[in-house]
Design a protein around this motif. Structure first.
Motif, PDB file in Angstrom:
ATOM      1  N   ARG A   1       7.241  -8.769  -2.007  1.00 57.11           N
ATOM      2  CA  ARG A   1       6.681  -7.971  -0.909  1.00 57.11           C
ATOM      3  C   ARG A   1       5.347  -8.598  -0.516  1.00 57.11           C
ATOM      4  O   ARG A   1       4.280  -8.052  -0.810  1.00 57.11           O
ATOM      5  CB  ARG A   1       6.461  -6.523  -1.344  1.00 57.11           C
ATOM      6  CG  ARG A   1       7.735  -5.740  -1.622  1.00 57.11           C
ATOM      7  CD  ARG A   1       7.423  -4.265  -1.844  1.00 57.11           C
ATOM      8  NE  ARG A   1       8.611  -3.471  -2.071  1.00 57.11           N
ATOM      9  CZ  ARG A   1       9.115  -3.195  -3.266  1.00 57.11           C
ATOM     10  NH1 ARG A   1       8.510  -3.653  -4.362  1.00 57.11           N
ATOM     11  NH2 ARG A   1      10.201  -2.455  -3.389  1.00 57.11           N
ATOM     12  N   PRO A   2       5.361  -9.743   0.151  1.00 61.04           N
ATOM     13  CA  PRO A   2       4.099 -10.427   0.461  1.00 61.04           C
ATOM     14  C   PRO A   2       3.197  -9.569   1.332  1.00 61.04           C
ATOM     15  O   PRO A   2       3.663  -8.866   2.232  1.00 61.04           O
ATOM     16  CB  PRO A   2       4.563 -11.698   1.188  1.00 61.04           C
ATOM     17  CG  PRO A   2       5.947 -11.406   1.669  1.00 61.04           C
ATOM     18  CD  PRO A   2       6.539 -10.456   0.682  1.00 61.04           C
ATOM     19  N   GLN A   3       1.880  -9.662   1.063  1.00 60.68           N
ATOM     20  CA  GLN A   3       0.898  -8.859   1.784  1.00 60.68           C
ATOM     21  C   GLN A   3      -0.078  -9.731   2.565  1.00 60.68           C
ATOM     22  O   GLN A   3      -1.153  -9.276   2.948  1.00 60.68           O
ATOM     23  CB  GLN A   3       0.128  -7.972   0.804  1.00 60.68           C
ATOM     24  CG  GLN A   3       1.006  -6.988   0.050  1.00 60.68           C
ATOM     25  CD  GLN A   3       1.730  -6.027   0.975  1.00 60.68           C
ATOM     26  OE1 GLN A   3       1.104  -5.337   1.783  1.00 60.68           O
ATOM     27  NE2 GLN A   3       3.060  -6.002   0.881  1.00 60.68           N
ATOM     28  N   GLY A   4       0.295 -10.988   2.812  1.00 65.93           N
ATOM     29  CA  GLY A   4      -0.529 -11.889   3.605  1.00 65.93           C
ATOM     30  C   GLY A   4       0.351 -12.911   4.302  1.00 65.93           C
ATOM     31  O   GLY A   4       1.517 -13.123   3.931  1.00 65.93           O
ATOM     32  N   SER A   5      -0.187 -13.554   5.318  1.00 63.33           N
ATOM     33  CA  SER A   5       0.598 -14.507   6.108  1.00 63.33           C
ATOM     34  C   SER A   5       1.127 -15.656   5.250  1.00 63.33           C
ATOM     35  O   SER A   5       2.265 -16.100   5.417  1.00 63.33           O
ATOM     36  CB  SER A   5      -0.258 -15.063   7.248  1.00 63.33           C
ATOM     37  OG  SER A   5      -0.613 -14.038   8.162  1.00 63.33           O
ATOM     38  N   TYR A   6       0.300 -16.152   4.341  1.00 61.21           N
ATOM     39  CA  TYR A   6       0.723 -17.267   3.473  1.00 61.21           C
ATOM     40  C   TYR A   6       1.950 -16.875   2.644  1.00 61.21           C
ATOM     41  O   TYR A   6       2.934 -17.614   2.576  1.00 61.21           O
ATOM     42  CB  TYR A   6      -0.431 -17.655   2.570  1.00 61.21           C
ATOM     43  CG  TYR A   6      -0.136 -18.751   1.578  1.00 61.21           C
ATOM     44  CD1 TYR A   6       0.003 -20.068   2.000  1.00 61.21           C
ATOM     45  CD2 TYR A   6      -0.031 -18.478   0.213  1.00 61.21           C
ATOM     46  CE1 TYR A   6       0.261 -21.086   1.086  1.00 61.21           C
ATOM     47  CE2 TYR A   6       0.220 -19.486  -0.706  1.00 61.21           C
ATOM     48  CZ  TYR A   6       0.368 -20.788  -0.266  1.00 61.21           C
ATOM     49  OH  TYR A   6       0.617 -21.780  -1.176  1.00 61.21           O
ATOM     50  N   GLY A   7       1.905 -15.704   2.027  1.00 58.47           N
ATOM     51  CA  GLY A   7       3.032 -15.259   1.222  1.00 58.47           C
ATOM     52  C   GLY A   7       4.284 -15.052   2.043  1.00 58.47           C
ATOM     53  O   GLY A   7       5.397 -15.387   1.612  1.00 58.47           O
TER      54      GLY A   7
ATOM     55  N   PRO B   1       0.805  -1.230   0.000  1.00 61.44           N
ATOM     56  CA  PRO B   1       0.000   0.000   0.000  1.00 61.44           C
ATOM     57  C   PRO B   1       0.833   1.273   0.000  1.00 61.44           C
ATOM     58  O   PRO B   1       0.390   2.310  -0.512  1.00 61.44           O
ATOM     59  CB  PRO B   1      -0.811  -0.129   1.294  1.00 61.44           C
ATOM     60  CG  PRO B   1      -0.855  -1.592   1.588  1.00 61.44           C
ATOM     61  CD  PRO B   1       0.456  -2.134   1.101  1.00 61.44           C
ATOM     62  N   ALA B   2       2.046   1.214   0.531  1.00 63.55           N
ATOM     63  CA  ALA B   2       2.896   2.398   0.593  1.00 63.55           C
ATOM     64  C   ALA B   2       3.640   2.650  -0.713  1.00 63.55           C
ATOM     65  O   ALA B   2       4.223   3.730  -0.900  1.00 63.55           O
ATOM     66  CB  ALA B   2       3.906   2.257   1.736  1.00 63.55           C
ATOM     67  N   ILE B   3       3.607   1.661  -1.610  1.00 62.56           N
ATOM     68  CA  ILE B   3       4.358   1.774  -2.862  1.00 62.56           C
ATOM     69  C   ILE B   3       3.442   1.832  -4.073  1.00 62.56           C
ATOM     70  O   ILE B   3       3.682   2.581  -5.021  1.00 62.56           O
ATOM     71  CB  ILE B   3       5.354   0.591  -2.998  1.00 62.56           C
ATOM     72  CG1 ILE B   3       6.390   0.667  -1.870  1.00 62.56           C
ATOM     73  CG2 ILE B   3       6.024   0.590  -4.361  1.00 62.56           C
ATOM     74  CD1 ILE B   3       7.328  -0.512  -1.831  1.00 62.56           C
ATOM     75  N   GLY B   4       2.369   1.031  -4.033  1.00 65.77           N
ATOM     76  CA  GLY B   4       1.433   1.026  -5.146  1.00 65.77           C
ATOM     77  C   GLY B   4       1.394  -0.306  -5.858  1.00 65.77           C
ATOM     78  O   GLY B   4       2.012  -1.278  -5.421  1.00 65.77           O
ATOM     79  N   PRO B   5       0.652  -0.385  -6.963  1.00 61.18           N
ATOM     80  CA  PRO B   5       0.492  -1.645  -7.692  1.00 61.18           C
ATOM     81  C   PRO B   5       1.833  -2.233  -8.108  1.00 61.18           C
ATOM     82  O   PRO B   5       2.790  -1.510  -8.402  1.00 61.18           O
ATOM     83  CB  PRO B   5      -0.330  -1.235  -8.918  1.00 61.18           C
ATOM     84  CG  PRO B   5      -1.053  -0.002  -8.489  1.00 61.18           C
ATOM     85  CD  PRO B   5      -0.112   0.710  -7.575  1.00 61.18           C
ATOM     86  N   ILE B   6       1.893  -3.554  -8.157  1.00 62.35           N
ATOM     87  CA  ILE B   6       3.156  -4.233  -8.417  1.00 62.35           C
ATOM     88  C   ILE B   6       3.517  -4.251  -9.893  1.00 62.35           C
ATOM     89  O   ILE B   6       4.680  -4.276 -10.258  1.00 62.35           O
ATOM     90  CB  ILE B   6       3.113  -5.666  -7.836  1.00 62.35           C
ATOM     91  CG1 ILE B   6       4.498  -6.302  -7.897  1.00 62.35           C
ATOM     92  CG2 ILE B   6       2.081  -6.519  -8.543  1.00 62.35           C
ATOM     93  CD1 ILE B   6       4.598  -7.598  -7.145  1.00 62.35           C
TER      94      ILE B   6
END
Length: 324
Positions: A148-154, A133-138
């Motif tokens: 840059r995983p954004q969930g526990s699984y990643g 969210p601090a950087i923007g779309p991948i």
């Protein structure tokens, strides 16, 4: 000479398909010539399909991975597919950490204690990438994109990749981490993966059953067929260390599509109106997870090894129908 191979998660869909491939035509491991398969050990919480149990070369260990490790003995290769899927890892943090992280570490420690370092193929995931969210779309992911995983699984999968890389650097294993795309179409029942609907929205209508798509129809998705996914796992185990190259995980090639395009492919292959059984119902929780994953990949490393994505989702639906 004969080989001993372990598949963790051997009773799951990918584990069972992989087992059948190995039983049908054993591969050479780590660049060596193919040898007869002496024993295939399937480790899972649940028993594998009956056809695998019936094969005299198959040994089944039913139970938790960590309790199974002392009884494994020396092995030549390990395919580590066991794990808690994305939605479940997000819903139950402790379960995800215990299974995806502690289980992987325990397996690596078991491999470290073997006299000869085994080839170890670790199934990672595209979920290691996310839109910060601090950087923007991948945007498009290539072989050098920073996870840059954004969930526990990643997060758990990315930590697993780093552990495999370091145990390989130390010479404890011959590790190869492979980042899998969302696999569609999976047969059987839905699971707790956030991406499970990407199989269900095809599988269920083909069986005359209603299915839900919980994300907007134009959501971009990166997919791979079961066949192409298995090709990637098997190739990772078969090539020599030099050919494999970097200890960094390898992204498998992906087909970029959308649920809307998938539904259109379903109608083209199975008949007009088949997709009428899909309910387009928004689920913000699922959308937040799936929407954070990248959908476009550039994969020269995998393609240099001969791996290619499926050309169309029509081909994937046709293959699923042929294999049912």
């Amino acid at each position: 000479m004969s080989t001993r191979i372990v598949i963790t998660g051997g009773a799951g869909f990918l584990g069972a398909v992989l087992a059948r491939r190995l039983l049908a035509a054993p591969i050479g491991l780590g660049g060596a010539a193919p040898e007869e398969l002496g024993e295939l050990v399937l480790v899972d919480l649940f028993p594998p399909p009956a056809d695998l149990v019936a094969d005299p070369r198959v040994r089944v260990i039913t139970g938790d991975l960590t309790t199974a490790l002392p009884g494994l003995g020396p092995v030549d290769a390990i395919f580590h597919l066991a794990g808690v899927v994305s939605g479940a890892a997000e819903a139950d943090f402790d379960l995800g950490m215990r299974t995806n992280l502690d289980g992987t570490r325990a397996l690596l420690e078991y491999a470290r204690g073997l006299e000869t370092p085994p080839v170890l193929v670790f199934s990672s995931s595209l979920a290691v990438f996310g839109s910060d969210p601090a950087i923007g779309p991948i945007g498009e992911v290539d072989d050098t994109t920073l996870p840059r995983p954004q969930g526990s699984y990643g997060v758990q999968k990315f930590i697993g990749e780093q552990l495999v890389a370091d145990y390989s650097r130390k010479g404890f294993v011959r590790g190869r981490s492979v980042r899998l795309m969302t696999v569609s179409v999976r047969p059987g029942k839905p699971n707790a993966a956030a991406s499970s609907f990407l199989s269900g929205m095809i599988r269920e209508p083909l069986a005359g059953v209603r299915a839900a798509c919980p994300v907007p129809p134009d959501t971009a998705i990166a997919l791979s067929s079961p066949r192409k996914t298995l090709d990637g796992l098997l190739l990772a185990a078969s090539v020599d260390d030099s050919t494999w190259g970097s200890r960094t995980a390898m992204n498998l090639p992906a087909l970029t599509t959308t649920p809307k395009e998938m539904a259109a492919a379903l109608d083209r292959v199975a008949g007009a109106g088949t997709s009428d059984l899909i309910d387009w119902t928004d689920d913000p929780a699922v959308g937040a997870i799936v929407g954070s994953w990248p959908a476009r990949f550039h994969t020269p490393r995998a393609e240099k090894l001969g791996l290619e994505p499926e050309l169309s989702f029509d081909d994937i639906v046709s293959a699923y129908l042929a294999d049912r």
